[in-house]
Design an enzyme around this catalytic site. Structure first.
Site, mmCIF file in Angstrom:
data_model
loop_
_atom_site.group_PDB
_atom_site.id
_atom_site.type_symbol
_atom_site.label_atom_id
_atom_site.label_comp_id
_atom_site.label_asym_id
_atom_site.label_seq_id
_atom_site.Cartn_x
_atom_site.Cartn_y
_atom_site.Cartn_z
ATOM 1 N N GLU A 1 -1.797 12.578 -20.742
ATOM 2 C CA GLU A 1 -2.012 13.046 -22.119
ATOM 3 C C GLU A 1 -2.784 12.018 -22.926
ATOM 4 O O GLU A 1 -3.455 12.362 -23.888
ATOM 5 C CB GLU A 1 -0.664 13.321 -22.792
ATOM 6 C CG GLU A 1 -0.779 14.037 -24.144
ATOM 7 C CD GLU A 1 -0.932 13.090 -25.333
ATOM 8 O OE1 GLU A 1 -1.269 13.573 -26.419
ATOM 9 O OE2 GLU A 1 -0.717 11.872 -25.183
ATOM 10 N N ASP B 1 6.584 6.876 -27.845
ATOM 11 C CA ASP B 1 5.520 7.814 -27.416
ATOM 12 C C ASP B 1 5.419 7.827 -25.898
ATOM 13 O O ASP B 1 4.647 7.100 -25.326
ATOM 14 C CB ASP B 1 4.204 7.401 -28.064
ATOM 15 C CG ASP B 1 3.089 8.394 -27.791
ATOM 16 O OD1 ASP B 1 3.382 9.501 -27.314
ATOM 17 O OD2 ASP B 1 1.922 8.046 -28.031
ATOM 18 N N ASP C 1 3.065 9.940 -19.271
ATOM 19 C CA ASP C 1 2.199 8.757 -19.208
ATOM 20 C C ASP C 1 2.288 7.981 -20.521
ATOM 21 O O ASP C 1 2.777 8.484 -21.528
ATOM 22 C CB ASP C 1 0.747 9.151 -18.919
ATOM 23 C CG ASP C 1 0.147 10.054 -19.988
ATOM 24 O OD1 ASP C 1 0.856 10.952 -20.475
ATOM 25 O OD2 ASP C 1 -1.030 9.851 -20.341
ATOM 26 N N HIS D 1 4.787 14.475 -22.303
ATOM 27 C CA HIS D 1 3.942 13.745 -21.353
ATOM 28 C C HIS D 1 4.702 12.525 -20.858
ATOM 29 O O HIS D 1 5.490 11.924 -21.599
ATOM 30 C CB HIS D 1 2.584 13.385 -21.963
ATOM 31 C CG HIS D 1 2.612 12.457 -23.146
ATOM 32 N ND1 HIS D 1 2.693 11.092 -22.999
ATOM 33 C CD2 HIS D 1 2.563 12.691 -24.473
ATOM 34 C CE1 HIS D 1 2.684 10.524 -24.198
ATOM 35 N NE2 HIS D 1 2.604 11.477 -25.114
HETATM 36 ZN ZN ZN Z 1 2.316 10.995 -27.143
#
Ligand code: ZN
Length: 354
Positions: free
Chosen positions: A126, A96, A72, A70
Site C-alpha cells: 500500500e 500505520d 506493509d 495493509h
Molecule cells: Zn497506512
C-alpha cells in the site's frame, strides 16, 4: 510459536511490528498471518493472493463487513523492534497500520458468532506506487472477495470514523500577451499583469463547507504554482498560475471543472485541466454503515486526501477509515500509538460485530 491472535491486541500489535515488512517484503508476515488464521479462526475460509491474505465467513448473515488493512510499512528508520514507553507503543508501523491489523485479526479469532459476515483483507504494497497496490491486484483477480455492505480500513484515524474523501482537480490558467522591450513597455502587452485578476478572484473566493451524512467537507481553491517571465528587460508574452481545487464529494469532477470556469469567467485567460481525481461520498446513511457510526457514538469526520477508501467507493461500497493511532505520526521516526486507543477501537468494533 507463531502469532497468537487471541492475545491482547496490544501484544499482537507489537508482534506484528517486530516482523519487518517494508513494501515488497511482506512474505514472512503474510505467512505468519495465514498460518495463524488457519489454526486459530477455523470458521474462516482462508486464501492467499501474492502476499495478501484473505479470509471470509459464510454464516448467511444479512450483511457483510469487510475489515481491510495493509501489512506493509515504509522503510524502518532505526525504530525497530518496538518498545512501550509512557503508555504508547513505539516503532515503525505501530500506527500505520499494524495496530489496526492487530485489532482486526484479534476480533476475527475471538468472535466465532459475529452478527455480520466478515471478510478480512490483509494486503501488501500500500505504501508504494498505486500500480503495485495489493488491493488493486485483488480487485482485478478476485473481485468477488471485495463484495461487502461496508468496508472498514484500519488506517490510523485517531479513533474517529473518517468517511469519504474530497476530490481534486488541477488547472493551469494561462495568459498571453505581446513581447516588447521593457523600456518601451507601451509596445507590449504584459501577460503577468493579466494574472492579477486571476489572483484577485482567488483571494476573494469563499469556499464552501458542505455537510454530508454528518461529515463536514471544507473546500479550497488555491494557487499552488506560478510561472512567467523572460528576462529582466522584456515584457513577458506568457504567464500561468496553477490552481488546485479540493472539492466536496457532492460535486463530480465535471461539475468541479465547470465551477472553476465560472470562478474565472470573463477573464482574458485560458484554462487547461491537467489532473483530476473524483471524491468519494461517505455513504454513511446506508444501514451497515449507519450501525457502525452508532456503535462509535457518532464520532465521524471527513477524510482529507486520497486513501484506499476511494477504491471501495468506486466499487459502490461505503468505506471508512477507522483505526488506532494519530495519522500525523505515520511514517515518522517517532511513530507510536497510544495503548488505550488500541483497546478502545477493539472494544468499539467488538460491539459492532457482535
Ligand atoms: Zn497506512
Amino acid at each position: 510459536m507463531g502469532l497468537d491472535l487471541r492475545a491482547d491486541p496490544i501484544a499482537l500489535t507489537a508482534a506484528l511490528v517486530d516482523i519487518p515488512s517494508e513494501s515488497r517484503h511482506e512474505q514472512r508476515i503474510a505467512d505468519e498471518i495465514e498460518d495463524a488464521l488457519r489454526a486459530q479462526a477455523p470458521w474462516f475460509e482462508v486464501i492467499r493472493n501474492g502476499d495478501a491474505v484473505l479470509a471470509r465467513t459464510h454464516l448467511g448473515r444479512a450483511s457483510r463487513v469487510m475489515l481491510a488493512g495493509h501489512i506493509d510499512t515504509v522503510p524502518a528508520a532505526d525504530n525497530l523492534p518496538s518498545h512501550i514507553e509512557n503508555g504508547e507503543l513505539w516503532g515503525c508501523g505501530t500506527s500505520d497500520m499494524k495496530s489496526g491489523d492487530a485489532v482486526f485479526l484479534h476480533l476475527a479469532a475471538t468472535i466465532a458468532e459475529p452478527s455480520h459476515d466478515i471478510t478480512l483483507v490483509m494486503y501488501d504494497c500500500e505504501e508504494i506506487e498505486s500500480s503495485a497496490n495489493g488491493l488493486g491486484r485483488i480487485e482485478r483477480e478476485l473481485p468477488d472477495w471485495l463484495q461487502a455492505d461496508v468496508a472498514i480500513l484500519g488506517e490510523p484515524s485517531g479513533g474517529f470514523i473518517e468517511a469519504g474523501c474530497q476530490g481534486t482537480i488541477r488547472v493551469v490558467i494561462g495568459a498571453t500577451g505581446t513581447r516588447a522591450h521593457s523600456a518601451r513597455s507601451w509596445l507590449g502587452d504584459n501577460a503577468i499583469h493579466k494574472l492579477g485578476a486571476v489572483l484577485d478572484r482567488l483571494t476573494a473566493y469563499q469556499p464552501r463547507s458542505v455537510d454530508i451524512d454528518g461529515c463536514v467537507y471544507r473546500e479550497g481553491l488555491s494557487a499552488v504554482r506560478i510561472d512567467g517571465g523572460i528576462a529582466g528587460n522584456v515584457i513577458p508574452d506568457a504567464a500561468a498560475v496553477t490552481v488546485n481545487f479540493r472539492f466536496a464529494p457532492d460535486r463530480s469532477v465535471e461539475q468541479a471543472v465547470t465551477h472553476v470556469h465560472e470562478v474565472f469567467d470573463g477573464l482574458d485567460v485560458d484554462i487547461e485541466l491537467t489532473d483530476a481525481a473524483a471524491g468519494a461520498l461517505p455513504g454513511l446513511a446506508r444501514p451497515a454503515a449507519a450501525a457502525l457510526v452508532a456503535a462509535a457514538g457518532g464520532q465521524v469526520r471527513a477524510k482529507y486526501g486520497w486513501t484506499d477508501v476511494s477504491r471501495f467507493a468506486a466499487l459502490g461500497i461505503p468505506a471508512v477509515n477507522y483505526g488506532p493511532g494519530d495519522p500525523n505520526l505515520a511514517h515518522k521516526v517517532d511513530e507510536r500509538v497510544e495503548l488505550a486507543q488500541i483497546s478502545a477501537v477493539t472494544d468499539m468494533l467488538r460491539r459492532y460485530l457482535t
